[in-house]
Write an enzyme that holds these catalytic residues in place. Structure first.
Site, short mmCIF file in Angstrom:
data_model
loop_
_atom_site.label_atom_id
_atom_site.label_comp_id
_atom_site.label_asym_id
_atom_site.label_seq_id
_atom_site.Cartn_x
_atom_site.Cartn_y
_atom_site.Cartn_z
N HIS A 184 0.84 -1.21 0.00
CA HIS A 184 0.00 0.00 0.00
C HIS A 184 0.88 1.26 0.00
O HIS A 184 0.57 2.23 -0.70
CB HIS A 184 -0.87 0.06 1.26
N LYS A 189 -15.49 -7.72 4.50
CA LYS A 189 -14.34 -8.20 5.27
C LYS A 189 -14.51 -7.90 6.75
O LYS A 189 -14.90 -6.80 7.12
CB LYS A 189 -13.06 -7.47 4.79
N ARG A 221 -2.07 -5.91 -8.35
CA ARG A 221 -1.04 -6.93 -8.15
C ARG A 221 -1.12 -7.92 -9.31
O ARG A 221 -0.78 -7.59 -10.42
CB ARG A 221 -1.24 -7.62 -6.80
N1 COD Z 1 0.68 -3.88 -4.03
C1 COD Z 1 -0.08 -3.00 -4.70
N2 COD Z 1 -1.35 -2.69 -4.41
C2 COD Z 1 -1.89 -3.33 -3.37
C3 COD Z 1 -1.18 -4.24 -2.58
C4 COD Z 1 0.16 -4.54 -2.97
N3 COD Z 1 0.90 -5.45 -2.32
N4 COD Z 1 -1.99 -4.69 -1.61
C5 COD Z 1 -3.18 -4.08 -1.80
N5 COD Z 1 -3.12 -3.25 -2.85
C6 COD Z 1 -4.17 -2.41 -3.41
C7 COD Z 1 -5.44 -3.19 -3.65
O1 COD Z 1 -5.44 -3.83 -4.89
C8 COD Z 1 -6.44 -2.08 -3.62
O2 COD Z 1 -6.49 -1.42 -4.86
C9 COD Z 1 -5.87 -1.10 -2.58
O3 COD Z 1 -4.48 -1.40 -2.51
C10 COD Z 1 -6.49 -1.25 -1.20
O4 COD Z 1 -6.50 -2.60 -0.82
P1 COD Z 1 -7.33 -3.12 0.44
O5 COD Z 1 -7.38 -4.59 0.40
O6 COD Z 1 -6.81 -2.46 1.69
O7 COD Z 1 -8.76 -2.46 0.23
P2 COD Z 1 -10.11 -3.08 -0.36
O8 COD Z 1 -9.91 -3.70 -1.69
O9 COD Z 1 -10.74 -3.91 0.70
O10 COD Z 1 -11.00 -1.72 -0.55
C11 COD Z 1 -12.32 -1.80 -1.03
C12 COD Z 1 -13.11 -0.53 -0.71
C13 COD Z 1 -13.13 -0.30 0.80
C14 COD Z 1 -12.46 0.66 -1.38
C15 COD Z 1 -14.54 -0.79 -1.25
O11 COD Z 1 -15.12 -1.86 -0.57
C16 COD Z 1 -15.43 0.44 -1.11
O12 COD Z 1 -15.35 1.37 -1.90
N6 COD Z 1 -16.26 0.47 -0.06
C17 COD Z 1 -17.15 1.61 0.21
C18 COD Z 1 -18.59 1.32 -0.21
C19 COD Z 1 -18.78 1.62 -1.67
O13 COD Z 1 -18.58 2.72 -2.15
N7 COD Z 1 -19.24 0.61 -2.40
C20 COD Z 1 -19.59 0.81 -3.78
C21 COD Z 1 -18.54 0.34 -4.72
S1 COD Z 1 -18.91 -1.31 -5.20
#
Ligand code: COD
Length: 163
Positions: free
Chosen positions: A18, A42, A91
């Site tokens: 991140h 989650k 990723r």
């Molecule tokens: N290298 C590069 N990128 C990474 C890595 C890594 N090692 N690890 C994670 N990432 C990226 C992920 O691919 C993602 O793009 C970002 O970093 C954040 O990852 P996470 O896992 O912390 O977050 P998510 O995927 O759980 O986030 C999802 C949201 C919370 C953004 C989503 O659920 C959301 O928008 N929720 C709000 C409600 C909403 O608006 N819903 C309507 C849309 S469907």
């Protein structure tokens, strides 16, 4: 005028993957808002306040990055911030389907908002918050996957013999 972008995620907890994406985004935009959002799919290990504190500490070297949180729709947070750019990290191919769905859903909700993808670095391509928590709880070494503040909080949250 200055251009801001929002990097949303669960950040439960923030990892070096991140941080890499936040650094790349910070080099492109005047301001980047890292926003801790509720992902109802989650079950979180850390509270939103803990996740924000860990992210703030880990990103303190980036003066144009701020950390915030939001509990509604992502597009509503962008409108509140007057931003039109969502940053997401990619990723492996396996991220694509989920990210594609999220991006199209957000476009449906707010056509003026664009999702931009930043590709990760090879060494972070297998790294996820989920893996960090799992590896840590089974006694594996995660200190080079997360910043020191996160490692410390993992130890407080999941005390392990010998750690
Ligand atoms: N290298 C590069 N990128 C990474 C890595 C890594 N090692 N690890 C994670 N990432 C990226 C992920 O691919 C993602 O793009 C970002 O970093 C954040 O990852 P996470 O896992 O912390 O977050 P998510 O995927 O759980 O986030 C999802 C949201 C919370 C953004 C989503 O659920 C959301 O928008 N929720 C709000 C409600 C909403 O608006 N819903 C309507 C849309 S469907």
């Amino acid at each position: 005028r200055s251009i801001s972008a929002v990097y949303p995620g669960s950040f439960d907890p923030i990892t070096n993957g991140h941080i890499y994406i936040a650094e790349r985004a910070a080099a492109l935009f005047d301001e980047v808002v890292v926003s801790v959002l509720l992902n109802p799919q989650k079950k979180a290990a850390f509270s939103v306040e803990e996740r924000k504190a860990m992210a703030r500490e880990a990103l303190s070297h980036l003066p144009n990055v701020k950390v915030d949180s939001f509990s509604g729709l992502l597009v509503d947070f962008l409108r509140q911030e007057q931003s039109r750019i969502i940053i997401r990290g990619l990723r492996a191919l396996s991220d694509f389907e989920y990210e594609f769905q999220l991006a199209l859903m957000n476009r449906q909700l707010a056509p003026e908002i664009e999702t931009l993808f930043i590709v990760t670095e090879a060494r972070y391509s297998y790294l996820s918050s989920h893996a960090v928590k799992e590896i840590y709880q089974f006694g594996g070494a995660v200190h080079d996957m997360v910043p020191p503040g996160v490692f410390r909080r993992l130890r407080e949250r999941f005390p392990l013999p010998g750690n």
